[in-house]
Design a protein around this motif. Structure first.
Motif, PDB file in Angstrom:
ATOM      1  N   ALA A  55       8.473   7.511   5.058  1.00 30.83           N
ATOM      2  CA  ALA A  55       8.748   8.105   3.743  1.00 30.83           C
ATOM      3  C   ALA A  55       7.464   8.636   3.123  1.00 30.83           C
ATOM      4  N   LEU A  56       6.375   7.902   3.300  1.00 28.93           N
ATOM      5  CA  LEU A  56       5.095   8.333   2.745  1.00 28.93           C
ATOM      6  C   LEU A  56       4.656   9.656   3.374  1.00 28.93           C
ATOM      7  N   ALA A  92       0.831  -1.205   0.000  1.00 30.54           N
ATOM      8  CA  ALA A  92       0.000   0.000   0.000  1.00 30.54           C
ATOM      9  C   ALA A  92       0.867   1.257   0.000  1.00 30.54           C
ATOM     10  N   ASN A  93       1.911   1.256   0.819  1.00 30.05           N
ATOM     11  CA  ASN A  93       2.815   2.419   0.854  1.00 30.05           C
ATOM     12  C   ASN A  93       3.486   2.649  -0.510  1.00 30.05           C
ATOM     13  N   ALA A  94       3.881   1.540  -1.143  1.00 28.26           N
ATOM     14  CA  ALA A  94       4.568   1.663  -2.434  1.00 28.26           C
ATOM     15  C   ALA A  94       3.658   2.285  -3.483  1.00 28.26           C
ATOM     16  N   ARG A 134       4.407   6.054  -4.923  1.00 29.93           N
ATOM     17  CA  ARG A 134       4.680   6.186  -6.366  1.00 29.93           C
ATOM     18  C   ARG A 134       3.787   7.244  -6.991  1.00 29.93           C
ATOM     19  N   PHE A 135       2.520   7.233  -6.596  1.00 27.50           N
ATOM     20  CA  PHE A 135       1.592   8.202  -7.164  1.00 27.50           C
ATOM     21  C   PHE A 135       1.915   9.625  -6.704  1.00 27.50           C
ATOM     22  N   PHE A 180      12.878   9.562  -1.758  1.00 25.55           N
ATOM     23  CA  PHE A 180      12.035   8.589  -1.032  1.00 25.55           C
ATOM     24  C   PHE A 180      12.021   7.287  -1.816  1.00 25.55           C
ATOM     25  N   SER A 181      13.100   6.519  -1.697  1.00 22.37           N
ATOM     26  CA  SER A 181      13.238   5.312  -2.507  1.00 22.37           C
ATOM     27  C   SER A 181      12.655   4.073  -1.833  1.00 22.37           C
TER      28      SER A 181
END
Length: 849
Positions: free
Chosen positions: A141-142, A108-110, A114-115, A134-135
């Motif tokens: 990070a989110l 979910a975080n990814a 990304r968006f 924020f890799s």
């Protein structure tokens, strides 16, 4: 409603919705599992750029209560580019919370991160470097990404999917309409008003547990064209991540592989379906396609399919393979190969993946690539070749004295010159890579150094590389790809010959040139420049003795030494061509070209002729002309120094008799250069006929020959009706004809031609692309007036324009019998001629319907 759901029966058109939208419809019609997709037309996208939005509520309703979608560009031609795809539109705090429960926090975080990154960069126009930090998709990070967005924009990250989609559509539409994007696609051949479509597609997430992920698969090697499954699959990824991701993290192989697990073994049903879909693309879409797919909880989704990117050598093999399998016609296979693309097959090319260090840029004069040590003169080139060393001949400009060095070199680089300069013309004939007019380079011949304006310096022996297809010069060696003239190439050219309706000959001056002409299936020699036969040391001295002779008898004595050499040259040419026509141009250049220029060369000549140096210097000075290319050359030499043409005519006819004894009958074509008046032809023809009669009597053999004229002065074109009374053919020498029509030196025009083209003075360099308006009108006048006198008069062009597809179109429309060009351009001309014939056939067929 201003959008169209892509269904099997929906009205989706390439010209209205773009190629991607139409391809997706084709995939759906083939029952591939494509997620629900809607298409926005070119007109709808243009209106979006002005603020007129489609019914986004209705659109999003198609994708369910919590829509997650992607947006991708769909231009009419994929090569025209477009904005990048944006995934996961619809992600917000609420959807993020739901995905944590269904897919886990990491997935979910990814998706959300990304968006946010894509939205911030493409819609918010924020600094990509800040958001790319924020890799790793952690919760911290989110939150940091959301905070950074808020800080930079002074607003919260949008939570409404409708607002998100609206801003993304507007951003992509405006990006396409922008000046920079418009100029970039126009450079790729797109019209100024080219439209952009957009497709909105339901997301197949691919970030679940175990083998969920995304990948691409193709069934052919894009470099070679051989059938082979290739691609990459990355677990817990989206879109084309598998291609961009470095390292082997969560990678699965497509086919069985000893290095690790594969889709073929772990997900055999999915793999079988991918293979089936690849075959469907090949047989039903009639193309080798690269399929983008996602596997989500072992369910396969096909997101997109695009034409496999390929080298030109692969393109030929693929087209021939499709035709041999009955999937496309031979006509279609021929039309799929752009004629100019054949250069990649005929010449060595640099490996596009290798790094390069460019130090110079000039005019791309002869295609192909070469690497070698720098040499600054012909002798050094010959010495390097004798030792087995590859070399690049670097000169300010070349002259006939450099011919032997050019033969010995792997490539040629000159500071001066244009597309029809001496270096360019000879290099194309030899099939050598050549870059001319590299004006930012400076040569110090005494120090044997090559310097650039930015301070770099190269000395003799340093290794450089040149690309004659792009005009670039590089420091050091670059990895090379070999030419490709395999079965697929030969098959394609045989098919092209079945369709074309204009002849193609080669310009060939020497036996090696003639062998190349035969190798490339030229239908004869359209121009043999005999002056190139006088360059060898033993011949050059005899030629110089002839130049220095004061009386006709002395000139004949010197020419008598050349006669057996010329006869042997012509005999070998005739035997190589095996009965095909050979058009021999009588001696053309001014005599001073055969004399040395430097003091050292003059001293050597004085010694060879046993003359005082002062006498040699005086004679050389006496032969100098203010404008030698418009002076004592061509037919003017043949009339004032007739012994030269007498010797050449005798050599031609004696070789005709000799070659005809050992093979097919030879009918030589004798061409008079630089004609401007009917009387010139009458005088030369009378002497040539007399020589022919002498040879018939002496040998007891009968033979025929054809005498014609090289039309390279405007007056010859205008008076073609008179000239044709004494000629069997007219061959238009478009190099000189362009030079004289424009009043341009073809050797010097490169200095300013780029500026002229960029400012629209000329559409193209007239030495590179035939000027069909000015020079072309002279060709049409000459052709019409010649054919009014003799309906059977043979018409051709033998300048370098003969290998140019646009020029071939002009000649074909004007009713010319053949074109002639450098041997390595013969396949290009053959294929271009086939394209023109097939395109004509299609137009006539459509007109009949």
């Amino acid at each position: 409603m201003t959008f169209t759901e892509i269904t099997p029966s929906a009205t989706i058109e390439d010209a209205r919705h773009g190629g991607r939208a139409k391809c997706l419809q084709r995939l759906i019609r083939l029952d591939m599992p494509v997620p629900r997709t809607v298409a926005l037309s070119f007109d709808a996208v243009h209106r979006i750029s002005t603020g007129d939005m489609p019914d986004l509520d209705a659109m999003l309703a198609l994708f369910g209560p919590d829509p997650l979608v992607s947006v991708r560009p769909s231009s009419e031609d994929p090569d025209w580019g477009g904005p990048g795809a944006i995934l996961n539109i619809g992600m917000n705090d609420a959807v993020h919370a739901k995905l944590i429960s269904t897919h886990g926090e990491v997935a979910a975080n990814a998706l959300y991160l990304r968006f946010i990154q894509a939205y911030a960069v493409h819609v918010g126009r924020l600094d990509p470097d800040e958001f790319e930090t924020f890799s790793i998709a952690t919760d911290d990070a989110l939150r940091a990404a959301l905070d950074l967005y808020e800080e930079e924009t002074e607003s919260y990250f949008p939570q409404d999917p409708k607002e998100q989609l609206a801003e993304i559509l507007r951003s992509m539409a405006r990006a396409w309409e922008g000046t920079t994007a418009r100029l970039l696609r126009q450079a790729k051949g797109a019209p100024a008003d080219a439209g952009l479509g957009l497709v909105v597609q339901k997301m197949a997430l691919g970030v679940g547990q175990n083998t969920c992920g995304s990948g691409v698969i193709k069934f052919v090697d894009g470099r070679t064209g051989h059938r082979k499954i290739r691609g990459r699959y990355l677990c817990k990824s989206q879109g084309r991540d598998a291609l961009a991701e470095e390292g082997d993290r969560d990678v699965m192989y497509l086919t069985k592989d000893s290095r690790g697990r594969s889709i073929e073994e772990v997900l055999p049903e999915n793999f079988a379906n991918l293979v089936k879909f690849g075959d469907l693309c090949r047989t039903r879409l009639r193309e080798e396609m690269e399929i983008e797919f996602t596997i989500d909880n072992e369910e396969l989704f096909i997101l997109d399919a695009v034409r496999v990117q390929r080298s030109e050598r692969a393109n030929v093999r693929i087209a021939v393979s499709l035709a041999n399998d009955g999937i496309i016609s031979r006509e279609d296979a021929v039309l799929r190969i752009p004629p100019r693309a054949l250069s990649e097959l005929l010449h060595s090319q640099f490996d596009p993946t290798d790094k390069r260090d460019r130090f110079g840029l000039g005019i791309a004069a002869s295609p192909g690539a070469a690497t070698g040590k720098i040499v600054f003169n012909a002798r050094a080139a010959q010495a390097a070749a004798a030792k087995g060393d590859d070399c690049i001949l670097v000169r300010s400009e070349t002259s006939p004295e450099d011919i032997r060095g050019m033969h010995a070199a792997r490539g040629i680089l000159t500071v001066r010159g244009g597309i029809t300069s001496h270096a360019a013309v000879i290099a194309r004939g030899l099939g050598l890579p050549c870059v001319v007019g590299a004006q930012d380079l400076m040569i110090d011949e005494k120090q044997r150094k090559l310097a650039t304006r930015d301070g770099r310096s190269f000395t003799e022996g340093d290794v450089i590389s040149i690309d004659g297809s792009t005009g670039e010069a590089y420091a050091g060696a670059v990895t090379m790809l070999s030419p490709e003239l395999g079965i697929a190439f030969q098959t394609l050219m045989e098919w092209a010959d079945d369709f074309r309706d204009i002849g193609v000959r080669a310009n060939a001056d020497t036996p090696p040139d003639a062998r190349n002409a035969r190798m490339f299936a030229a239908e004869g020699i359209g121009l043999c420049r005999t002056e190139h036969m006088f360059i060898d040391d033993d011949r050059l001295l005899a030629m110089r003795e002839m130049v220095f002779a004061d009386h006709a008898d002395d000139r004949r004595a010197a020419l008598d030494r050349l006669l057996p050499m010329q006869r042997a040259d012509f005999t070998e040419l005739f035997e190589i061509m095996q009965g095909l026509p050979v058009c021999i141009r009588l001696f053309d250049p001014p005599l001073h070209e055969f004399l040395p220029h430097g003091r050292e060369g003059l001293r050597e000549l004085a010694e060879a002729l046993d003359l005082p140096l002062r006498d040699v210097e005086r004679r050389v000075a006496g032969l100098r002309e203010f404008n030698p290319m418009l002076g004592m050359r061509g037919v003017r030499l043949g009339i004032t120094v007739p012994e030269i043409y007498d010797m050449q005519a005798r050599a031609i006819f004696e070789a005709t008799v000799e070659a005809s004894k050992r093979g097919d009958p030879v009918v030589p074509e004798v061409m008079i250069p630089l004609v401007s008046a009917k009387r010139e032809v009458e005088i030369v023809k009378a002497r040539v006929d007399a020589v022919a009669a002498e040879v018939r009597i002496e040998t007891g053999a009968d033979f025929t020959y054809r005498l014609g004229v090289m039309v390279e002065t405007p007056r010859a074109a205008l008076r073609a009706g008179e000239i044709a009374q004494h000629a069997a053919f007219l061959s238009f020498g478009t190099n000189d004809l362009t030079q004289m029509t424009y009043g341009l030196s073809r050797d010097d025009a490169g200095r300013f031609m780029g500026e002229y083209v960029s400012q629209g003075v000329y559409e193209e360099d007239p030495f590179h692309t035939l000027d069909t308006d000015g020079v072309g009108e002279l060709l049409q006048i000459g052709a019409a007036r010649g054919r009014d006198v003799d309906r059977d008069l043979t018409l051709s062009i033998c300048g370098e324009h003969g290998g140019n597809p646009e020029s071939i179109r002009f000649c074909r429309d004007a009713g010319f019998d053949y074109v002639s060009c450098s041997p390595f351009r013969v396949p290009v001309a053959r294929l271009a001629a086939a394209h023109l014939a097939l395109e004509d056939y299609v137009r006539k067929d459509l007109a009949t319907d």
